[in-house]
Design a protein around this motif. Sequence first.
Motif, short mmCIF file in Angstrom:
data_model
loop_
_atom_site.label_atom_id
_atom_site.label_comp_id
_atom_site.label_asym_id
_atom_site.label_seq_id
_atom_site.Cartn_x
_atom_site.Cartn_y
_atom_site.Cartn_z
N GLY A 9 29.17 104.53 -46.39
CA GLY A 9 29.03 104.99 -45.16
C GLY A 9 29.99 106.11 -44.61
O GLY A 9 31.12 106.31 -45.42
N GLN A 31 29.98 92.55 -44.77
CA GLN A 31 30.63 93.69 -44.49
C GLN A 31 32.23 93.39 -44.56
O GLN A 31 32.35 92.64 -43.63
CB GLN A 31 30.16 94.39 -43.17
CG GLN A 31 30.70 95.82 -42.90
CD GLN A 31 29.72 96.34 -41.78
OE1 GLN A 31 29.30 95.77 -40.67
NE2 GLN A 31 29.61 97.59 -42.12
N PHE A 34 23.06 99.83 -50.57
CA PHE A 34 23.77 100.69 -49.45
C PHE A 34 24.87 101.49 -50.00
O PHE A 34 25.86 100.87 -50.90
CB PHE A 34 24.45 99.84 -48.12
CG PHE A 34 23.17 99.66 -47.14
CD1 PHE A 34 22.44 98.32 -47.68
CD2 PHE A 34 23.04 100.00 -46.15
CE1 PHE A 34 21.44 97.95 -46.94
CE2 PHE A 34 21.95 99.76 -45.38
CZ PHE A 34 21.13 98.63 -45.64
N LEU A 51 25.13 104.50 -42.32
CA LEU A 51 25.06 103.96 -43.83
C LEU A 51 23.68 104.52 -44.36
O LEU A 51 22.80 104.61 -43.53
CB LEU A 51 24.86 102.66 -43.75
CG LEU A 51 26.40 101.89 -43.39
CD1 LEU A 51 26.25 100.76 -42.60
CD2 LEU A 51 27.24 101.69 -44.60
#
Lengths: 111, 113
Positions: free
Chosen positions: B107, A37, B104, B90
């Motif tokens: 977001g 991330q 993914f 998300l």
Amino acid sequence: GIQVEQSPPDLILQEGANSTLRCNFSDSVNNLQWFHQNPWGQLINLFYIPSGTKQNGRLSATTVATERYSLLYISSSQTTDSGVYFCAFRGDSSNDYKLSFGAGTTVTVRA
Amino acid sequence: DGGITQSPKYLFRKEGQNVTLSCEQNLNHDAMYWYRQDPGQGLRLIYYSQIVNDFQKGDIAEGYSVSREKKESFPLTVTSAQKNPTAFYLCASSIGTGFQPQHFGDGTRLSIL
């Protein structure tokens, strides 16, 4: 439920250094994935690695399912490697659809 | 390029207001998921859908609702019943709900005004 422990929680590296991140599991897991991330929140798929070893450029990962752990190797680290690294998994049941995430390892690479 | 598109990137909610977060995928995936991330934590599952017109609650579904009218789309509504909605949301998808990787979107950050 299955417990996961990620270590270390924080890691500070000098650019060019190598490092190893680890996930330990309390039981058998499936769908083992490693994510990065970045500081903007984007969750980037690094590896889908339920078992064995994979490599992608400077990154590689190894999962030893029988011993319930997975490792992520970062070689020749760069400042763009900074961020949080998560391992995520599914449980053994075919009815358990969610990915469960570890708490993450926060990596800071300094120039 | 195939992928998952979430919009908007930032969203603000007033007290008592419902807001809807969009998630669209062009990967031809059957399964879609919504996760919530609070600061310094991992992700938790809100809802998932295995197929069109079907969805199931995850671990933290209270105060949220979803629909799955099209394979490509899985919008999430944060209702006024969700008392602590400030978080990073998300959306993910996978080919199926078997043992396959989830991918993914970028977001949506939701904040309270």
